[in-house]
Scaffold this motif. Structure first.
Motif, mmCIF file in Angstrom:
data_model
loop_
_atom_site.group_PDB
_atom_site.id
_atom_site.type_symbol
_atom_site.label_atom_id
_atom_site.label_comp_id
_atom_site.label_asym_id
_atom_site.label_seq_id
_atom_site.Cartn_x
_atom_site.Cartn_y
_atom_site.Cartn_z
ATOM 1 N N LEU A 102 0.586 -1.065 -0.346
ATOM 2 C CA LEU A 102 0.037 0.147 0.280
ATOM 3 C C LEU A 102 0.905 1.681 -0.033
ATOM 4 O O LEU A 102 1.879 1.211 0.779
ATOM 5 N N PRO A 103 0.932 2.422 -0.505
ATOM 6 C CA PRO A 103 0.985 3.583 -0.455
ATOM 7 C C PRO A 103 1.128 4.395 0.823
ATOM 8 O O PRO A 103 0.506 3.902 2.066
ATOM 9 N N ILE A 256 10.680 9.133 27.101
ATOM 10 C CA ILE A 256 10.170 8.658 25.955
ATOM 11 C C ILE A 256 8.542 8.870 25.507
ATOM 12 O O ILE A 256 7.694 8.149 26.662
ATOM 13 N N THR A 257 7.588 9.690 24.654
ATOM 14 C CA THR A 257 6.179 8.629 24.947
ATOM 15 C C THR A 257 5.819 8.508 23.584
ATOM 16 O O THR A 257 6.679 7.986 23.098
ATOM 17 N N ARG A 258 4.514 7.903 23.593
ATOM 18 C CA ARG A 258 4.461 7.132 22.192
ATOM 19 C C ARG A 258 3.396 8.013 21.475
ATOM 20 O O ARG A 258 3.494 8.935 21.479
ATOM 21 N N GLU A 259 4.064 7.682 19.974
ATOM 22 C CA GLU A 259 3.343 8.433 18.902
ATOM 23 C C GLU A 259 2.909 7.808 17.772
ATOM 24 O O GLU A 259 3.337 6.689 17.703
ATOM 25 N N PRO A 260 2.551 8.496 17.172
ATOM 26 C CA PRO A 260 2.479 7.701 15.345
ATOM 27 C C PRO A 260 3.023 7.184 14.835
ATOM 28 O O PRO A 260 4.177 7.776 14.720
ATOM 29 N N CYS A 261 3.181 6.167 14.499
ATOM 30 C CA CYS A 261 4.085 4.776 13.817
ATOM 31 C C CYS A 261 2.852 3.872 12.742
ATOM 32 O O CYS A 261 1.957 3.793 12.656
ATOM 33 N N SER A 262 3.532 4.058 11.283
ATOM 34 C CA SER A 262 3.460 3.459 10.276
ATOM 35 C C SER A 262 3.567 1.818 11.215
ATOM 36 O O SER A 262 4.686 1.345 11.718
ATOM 37 N N ALA A 263 2.478 0.831 10.581
ATOM 38 C CA ALA A 263 2.693 -0.208 10.671
ATOM 39 C C ALA A 263 3.601 -1.740 9.853
ATOM 40 O O ALA A 263 4.014 -2.380 10.457
ATOM 41 N N GLU A 264 4.254 -0.372 9.080
ATOM 42 C CA GLU A 264 5.934 -1.364 8.628
ATOM 43 C C GLU A 264 6.789 -1.494 9.488
ATOM 44 O O GLU A 264 7.488 -2.380 9.766
ATOM 45 N N HIS A 265 6.410 -1.267 10.923
ATOM 46 C CA HIS A 265 8.060 -1.151 11.945
ATOM 47 C C HIS A 265 7.370 -2.389 12.797
ATOM 48 O O HIS A 265 7.640 -1.931 14.031
ATOM 49 N N ILE A 293 -2.181 -9.005 5.278
ATOM 50 C CA ILE A 293 -2.488 -7.507 5.557
ATOM 51 C C ILE A 293 -1.213 -6.885 6.555
ATOM 52 O O ILE A 293 -0.929 -6.041 5.422
ATOM 53 N N LEU A 294 -0.603 -7.527 7.393
ATOM 54 C CA LEU A 294 0.209 -7.179 7.154
ATOM 55 C C LEU A 294 1.401 -6.666 6.826
ATOM 56 O O LEU A 294 2.064 -5.602 6.794
ATOM 57 N N VAL A 295 1.733 -7.163 5.839
ATOM 58 C CA VAL A 295 2.663 -7.593 4.878
ATOM 59 C C VAL A 295 2.358 -6.401 3.534
ATOM 60 O O VAL A 295 2.856 -6.027 2.914
ATOM 61 N N ARG A 296 1.067 -6.633 2.892
ATOM 62 C CA ARG A 296 0.256 -5.502 2.368
ATOM 63 C C ARG A 296 1.114 -3.872 3.145
ATOM 64 O O ARG A 296 1.138 -2.656 2.651
ATOM 65 N N HIS A 297 0.352 -3.785 4.079
ATOM 66 C CA HIS A 297 0.903 -2.521 5.167
ATOM 67 C C HIS A 297 2.197 -2.337 5.409
ATOM 68 O O HIS A 297 2.952 -0.753 6.011
ATOM 69 N N GLY A 298 3.297 -3.042 5.266
ATOM 70 C CA GLY A 298 4.826 -3.292 5.120
ATOM 71 C C GLY A 298 5.692 -3.789 6.377
ATOM 72 O O GLY A 298 7.062 -3.261 6.514
ATOM 73 N N GLY A 299 4.678 -4.086 6.470
ATOM 74 C CA GLY A 299 5.025 -4.637 8.333
ATOM 75 C C GLY A 299 5.781 -6.191 7.742
ATOM 76 O O GLY A 299 6.051 -6.916 6.501
ATOM 77 N N PRO A 388 19.787 -10.920 13.896
ATOM 78 C CA PRO A 388 18.934 -9.965 13.350
ATOM 79 C C PRO A 388 18.225 -10.519 11.996
ATOM 80 O O PRO A 388 18.589 -10.304 10.912
ATOM 81 N N ILE A 389 16.927 -9.630 11.787
ATOM 82 C CA ILE A 389 16.132 -9.720 11.148
ATOM 83 C C ILE A 389 15.948 -8.704 10.034
ATOM 84 O O ILE A 389 15.229 -7.101 10.767
ATOM 85 N N THR A 390 15.841 -8.586 8.879
ATOM 86 C CA THR A 390 16.643 -7.247 8.324
ATOM 87 C C THR A 390 15.751 -7.509 7.033
ATOM 88 O O THR A 390 15.221 -5.664 7.003
ATOM 89 N N GLU A 391 14.928 -8.155 6.701
ATOM 90 C CA GLU A 391 14.055 -8.410 5.515
ATOM 91 C C GLU A 391 12.078 -7.823 5.840
ATOM 92 O O GLU A 391 12.527 -8.106 7.318
ATOM 93 N N LYS A 392 12.043 -7.248 5.064
ATOM 94 C CA LYS A 392 10.382 -7.166 5.379
ATOM 95 C C LYS A 392 9.658 -8.437 4.763
ATOM 96 O O LYS A 392 10.455 -8.870 4.130
ATOM 97 N N GLY A 393 8.995 -8.346 4.931
ATOM 98 C CA GLY A 393 7.543 -9.557 4.260
ATOM 99 C C GLY A 393 7.528 -10.169 5.425
ATOM 100 O O GLY A 393 7.604 -10.909 6.155
ATOM 101 N N LEU A 394 7.310 -11.112 5.012
ATOM 102 C CA LEU A 394 7.210 -12.728 5.103
ATOM 103 C C LEU A 394 8.357 -13.386 5.622
ATOM 104 O O LEU A 394 9.026 -13.587 4.303
#
Length: 507
Positions: A102-103, A256-265, A293-299, A388-394
């Protein structure tokens, strides 16, 4: 309309699964057969004649071979569904399809903790780590001191947790066991959910503190401290020093406080334990939908428990991004086969008594269900334990099937959430990455609601589709990533479940 007492998974199957307990003599009108035996919930019923030696098909996949002639209406389980060699076409990469992301402006968000290196935490914790079991009591006493009352002044800190293990001395100073221990500890210390860390040592152990730090490129500073018991004056002095440095860290971590972050993280470790005959029908494929769904969102999602993928590995290698990635997974399967040769372990056929009672005849049937946690996307990497996991997706991480050891490796690799499916009712939890538990069936969810976060039994009941269930899991993951406490966190489960892999865990 009355629900059928059985579930058909594929038109090509020669079995169906009992949705409920079914008595002998029950007419299954949808299948045109009458049961010859009492069939427990989650178990299989033959729907077509199967001759001895013929394949038994579930999800149009071979889960074993008939150990005798089996007639329509017969109960099918480990007594007449036998494991044998299956010719596998690995088809490395032939089914790989890149995921269309997704964009960025359309991706889901959660409230996370942004770290200086760009990673994002779902929790903000301070960890106490030990190089050797000799320092375990010191770490425990320090963490116990910082109870809920003492942390009340630090609302942005999710806890002070001791990560205790049984290793660190009485072992080889070099080699794979020590590498695994150091890699695991290093991964937890650097984890995005770890705001600060104190590493406790005795001083004379084989897992030498200085060598460990050097190998893992760990440097002490304001939020990473070390305490050596023999240097500071013993147990009591080390405990007091630990309290002092953690008080200083709490002040910093609370800024440190919570702030909006993309699901890609978000990186989710996928786990299943206490599986049953419904695991591969409800919770596992529903989690697979959430992974898609998560993978489409960049996670990122991490499929593991290698011995519990044996028998269906060819369905995964076909989805590998490259032939080399597929072959690396086959190499790990072959390692497990060699390591377990001649041993009474599940990769050689027999699943645990609980799995068996729940309807799983053998390891191949269990693996077929377990692999569905990975959804349908391509597989972008294969990692060895705790790397360490460095690649995105599954991706796949090689781990044992034993849940605490497997999840520990995933978290060390960077998973900041764990999704754990269970049919029999696992009570697992984890720190610093919280565990979300997904029940495969409604009766267990009702019985163990204090431990379960999501009831995927709604799929078996016919109340939700797998797609709807996957969306519910994804939304629950976003909520818990944002700070909502999972059931295991509410119960305080997770500190004892830190279990770095000692070569010797066979399952």
């Amino acid at each position: 309309m009355e629900k059928s007492p059985t579930i058909r998974l594929d038109e090509a199957d020669n079995v169906v699964v009992a949705r409920v307990e079914i008595a002998a003599g029950t007419a299954l009108s949808a299948e045109g057969v009458t049961t010859h035996h009492d069939v427990p919930i989650g178990h299989k019923i033959c729907t077509r004649p199967i001759r001895k030696g013929d394949p038994v098909l579930k999800y149009n996949t071979i889960i074993g071979f008939a150990g005798e002639d089996i007639e329509p209406g017969d109960w099918m389980h480990s007594h007449n569904v036998l494991v044998d060699n299956i010719q596998k076409d690995y088809r490395h990469g032939k089914d790989y399809v890149p995921t269309e992301l997704l964009p960025e402006d359309q991706r889901a968000t959660f409230m996370g903790f942004k770290r200086a290196d760009g990673r994002v935490g779902t929790r903000n914790m301070i960890g106490l780590f030990i190089t050797v079991n000799c320092a375990a009591t010191v770490a425990r006493k320090i963490s116990q001191y910082f109870d809920e009352e003492r942390l009340a002044d630090y609302p942005n800190v999710d806890g002070v947790v001791a990560f205790v293990h049984q290793q660190g001395c009485g072992m080889e100073m070099t080699g794979e066991p020590m590498d695994l221990l150091r890699r695991t500890l290093g991964g937890y210390i650097r984890h995005p959910n770890t705001a600060g860390a104190v590493v406790c040592s005795l001083g004379c152990e084989r897992n030498n503190l200085g060598v460990f730090f050097e190998e893992q490129s760990i440097e002490t500073g304001k939020m990473l401290r070390s305490i050596t018991m023999q240097h500071v004056g013993g147990t009591a002095a080390a405990i007091e020093e630990g309290k002092r440095v953690i008080r200083e860290m709490l002040e910093e971590a609370n800024k440190i406080t919570r702030e909006p972050c993309s699901a890609e993280h978000i990186t989710i470790g996928l786990q299943c334990g206490g599986s049953d005959g419904f695991s591969g029908l409800s919770a596992n494929p529903a989690l697979g939908k959430a992974v898609d769904i998560l993978v489409r969102h960049g996670g990122t999602a991490v499929l593991s428990e290698t011995p519990e993928l044996y028998g269906v590995e060819h369905t995964l290698t076909a989805r590998a991004k490259t032939p080399e990635i597929g072959q690396k997974f086959v190499d790990r399967i072959n390692w497990w086969l060699e390591y377990n040769k001649g041993r009474d372990t599940q990769i050689n056929g027999r699943v645990s008594p609980g799995n068996n009672a729940g309807g799983l005849a053998n390891i191949i049937e269990k693996s077929l269900g377990g692999s569905k946690k990975g959804g349908s996307t391509g597989i972008n990497a294969v990692y060895e334990y705790a790397h360490p996991i460095t690649e995105k997706g599954l991706v796949i991480m090689d781990t044992p099937g034993y849940d605490p050891v497997s999840a520990t490796g995933q978290i060390a690799g960077g998973a900041n959430l764990v999704c754990f499916t269970t049919g029999r009712g696992s009570c697992f939890g984890s720190y610093p990455a919280p565990t979300i538990k997904l029940a495969t069936n409604s009766p267990m969810f009702a019985r163990m609601g204090g431990d379960m976060d999501v009831n995927c039994g709604q799929v078996i009941d016919g109340d939700k589709t797998l797609d709807e269930m996957g969306e519910e899991i994804f939304q629950k993951a976003l909520a818990i990533a944002s700070g909502e406490k999972s059931k295991s966190e509410q119960l305080g489960v997770g500190e004892e479940e830190f279990a770095p892999w000692q070569i010797g865990v066979l399952a």
